[in-house]
Design a protein around this motif. Structure first.
Motif, short mmCIF file in Angstrom:
data_model
loop_
_atom_site.label_atom_id
_atom_site.label_comp_id
_atom_site.label_asym_id
_atom_site.label_seq_id
_atom_site.Cartn_x
_atom_site.Cartn_y
_atom_site.Cartn_z
N ALA A 236 0.92 -1.33 -0.22
CA ALA A 236 -0.12 -0.07 0.16
C ALA A 236 0.84 1.28 0.07
CB ALA A 236 -0.91 0.10 1.25
N ASP A 237 0.32 2.45 -0.37
CA ASP A 237 0.94 3.42 -0.18
C ASP A 237 0.78 4.09 1.14
OD1 ASP A 237 1.63 3.90 -2.97
OD2 ASP A 237 -0.51 4.57 -3.58
N SER A 238 1.75 5.00 1.50
CA SER A 238 1.55 5.29 3.20
C SER A 238 0.32 6.24 3.26
CB SER A 238 2.83 6.49 3.18
OG SER A 238 2.49 6.97 4.48
N TRP A 239 -0.51 5.76 4.58
CA TRP A 239 -1.52 6.67 4.95
C TRP A 239 -1.15 7.98 5.05
CZ3 TRP A 239 -6.50 4.90 5.99
CH2 TRP A 239 -6.78 3.51 5.86
N ARG A 240 0.02 8.30 5.67
CA ARG A 240 0.32 9.66 5.90
C ARG A 240 0.68 10.42 4.57
NH1 ARG A 240 2.70 6.56 10.03
NH2 ARG A 240 4.71 6.17 8.98
N GLN A 241 0.90 9.86 3.41
CA GLN A 241 0.94 10.64 2.37
C GLN A 241 -0.32 10.81 1.50
OE1 GLN A 241 3.63 8.45 -0.35
NE2 GLN A 241 5.49 8.87 0.98
N LYS A 242 -1.30 9.90 1.88
CA LYS A 242 -2.66 9.88 1.41
C LYS A 242 -3.35 10.96 2.09
CE LYS A 242 -6.84 7.13 0.64
NZ LYS A 242 -7.65 5.83 1.00
N ASN A 243 -3.20 11.00 3.62
CA ASN A 243 -3.99 11.83 4.34
C ASN A 243 -3.07 12.78 5.17
OD1 ASN A 243 -6.87 10.78 3.95
ND2 ASN A 243 -5.67 9.00 4.89
N PRO A 244 -2.32 13.74 4.42
CA PRO A 244 -1.42 14.67 5.08
C PRO A 244 -2.20 15.49 6.32
CG PRO A 244 -1.80 15.38 3.05
CD PRO A 244 -2.49 14.02 3.08
N ARG A 245 -1.51 15.65 7.27
CA ARG A 245 -2.01 16.48 8.10
C ARG A 245 -1.87 17.98 7.89
NH1 ARG A 245 0.85 14.47 14.04
NH2 ARG A 245 -0.08 12.55 13.99
N ASP A 246 -2.85 18.83 8.38
CA ASP A 246 -2.63 20.39 7.91
C ASP A 246 -1.39 20.97 8.31
OD1 ASP A 246 -5.38 20.17 6.77
OD2 ASP A 246 -6.36 20.80 8.72
N PRO A 247 -0.81 21.67 7.20
CA PRO A 247 0.38 22.25 7.97
C PRO A 247 0.26 23.18 9.00
CG PRO A 247 -0.55 23.36 5.90
CD PRO A 247 -1.35 22.01 6.09
N VAL A 248 1.32 23.17 9.94
CA VAL A 248 1.20 24.03 11.09
C VAL A 248 1.52 25.46 10.59
CG1 VAL A 248 2.43 24.70 13.17
CG2 VAL A 248 2.35 22.38 12.41
N PRO A 249 0.45 26.28 10.86
CA PRO A 249 0.57 27.87 10.48
C PRO A 249 1.87 28.49 10.92
CG PRO A 249 -1.13 27.23 12.08
CD PRO A 249 -0.80 26.10 11.79
N LYS A 250 2.39 29.06 10.19
CA LYS A 250 3.59 30.06 10.45
C LYS A 250 3.18 31.18 11.27
CE LYS A 250 6.69 28.17 7.08
NZ LYS A 250 7.49 28.53 5.79
N PRO A 251 3.74 31.70 12.18
CA PRO A 251 3.39 33.00 12.97
C PRO A 251 3.72 34.04 12.01
CG PRO A 251 5.58 32.15 13.73
CD PRO A 251 5.11 31.02 12.89
N THR A 252 2.98 35.09 11.98
CA THR A 252 3.21 36.32 10.95
C THR A 252 3.99 37.27 11.92
OG1 THR A 252 0.70 36.16 10.48
CG2 THR A 252 2.02 38.18 10.06
N PRO A 253 5.07 37.47 11.16
CA PRO A 253 6.02 38.46 11.79
C PRO A 253 5.43 39.80 12.11
CG PRO A 253 6.79 38.16 9.50
CD PRO A 253 5.46 37.07 9.63
N THR A 254 5.72 40.43 13.08
CA THR A 254 5.22 41.77 13.54
C THR A 254 6.58 42.59 13.80
OG1 THR A 254 4.98 41.13 15.77
CG2 THR A 254 3.02 40.85 14.38
#
Length: 259
Positions: A236-254
């Motif tokens: 099988a293909d990797s579950w993690r490649q099939k259902n990737p987690r949402d990327p962690v949002p990067k903090p907006t520089p201030t």
């Protein structure tokens, strides 16, 4: 005439594990229904047995260290291109391989569900009264190698050799030295034909020597483990490649405020 609270306290002092509330409720039921002594004794025994079974399962579950995982009702059997589902379900349902001291190998690339299926073997065994221990190979070796004396090592080895079902996860992802190979060989040999071991791996048997370079015991280790072993290959293909987690949002520089 003693009260229900007095009788409850007496039963608890004699070692009954059922809760005070459950015992009081049973005494009230016995009085209201005018149960005979034999009927009351039977219901009291059933109550105590259920409580002891519950506590026993909780203790064995804690010792098993299965962690969190998806149960089989959430496993997508349509995801793998190839898997012997009939064999897996027969083994997980009957658990006859445990009584026979047979082993199970779950083999496939990373992320195809090997660990989840292994953990569900453990869950099924726990619910049927067996003792279980789940560990990765890396954690097992680290645990054993840190023992500072032969007696301490022998005591710690029992953690892995005496349980009815040992689940050893992730063989093939990290290299180990020859001493680690000797320890794994020791575990497999002590369990051979008497207690079952489940191993998950991404490697064919002929490749096991690559993670234990220079170890002389690998051939014998494989021979003992594979003698009575049910092999379940997962393509099988990797579950993690099939259902990737949402990327962690990067903090907006201030911009820093100037003082």
């Amino acid at each position: 005439m003693p009260s229900s609270n007095d009788v409850t306290e007496l039963l608890r002092s004699l070692g009954f594990r059922a809760s005070k509330e459950a015992l009081r409720a049973l005494l009230e039921e016995a009085t209201k229904s005018r149960l005979s002594p034999v009927q009351f004794a039977e219901k009291l025994s059933e109550l105590e047995r259920r409580e002891r079974d519950t506590r026993n399962l909780a203790a064995r579950t804690k010792a098993a260290a299965l962690g969190t995982f998806k149960t089989l009702d959430r496993f997508d059997w349509n995801h793998p291109r190839t898997i012997d589902r009939d064999l897996y379900e027969r083994l997980a349902t009957s658990l006859d391989f445990l009584d026979a001291g047979h082993n199970v190998l779950l083999r496939g690339q990373s992320g195809v569900g090997k660990t989840t299926l292994a953990q569900n073997f453990g869950l099924a065994a726990l619910t049927q009264g067996y003792t279980v221990r789940f560990t990765t190979l890396a954690l097992c070796m680290a645990d054993l190698l840190k023992q500072e004396s032969v007696p301490a090592l022998e005591r710690r080895l029992r953690r892995y050799t005496r349980v009815d079902l040992l689940i050893c996860d992730e063989l093939g992802y990290l290299p180990f030295d020859s001493r680690s190979a000797d320890l794994l060989y020791n575990i497999i040999t002590r369990r051979h034909e008497t207690r079952s071991t489940v191993i998950t791996t991404n490697l064919a048997f002929k490749q096991w020597g690559t993670i234990f370079p220079g170890a002389a015991c690998i051939g014998a280790l494989i021979d003992r483990f594979s003698q009575d072993c049910h092999v379940i290959d997962i393509d099988a293909d990797s579950w993690r490649q099939k259902n990737p987690r949402d990327p962690v949002p990067k903090p907006t520089p201030t911009k820093r405020k100037r003082r």
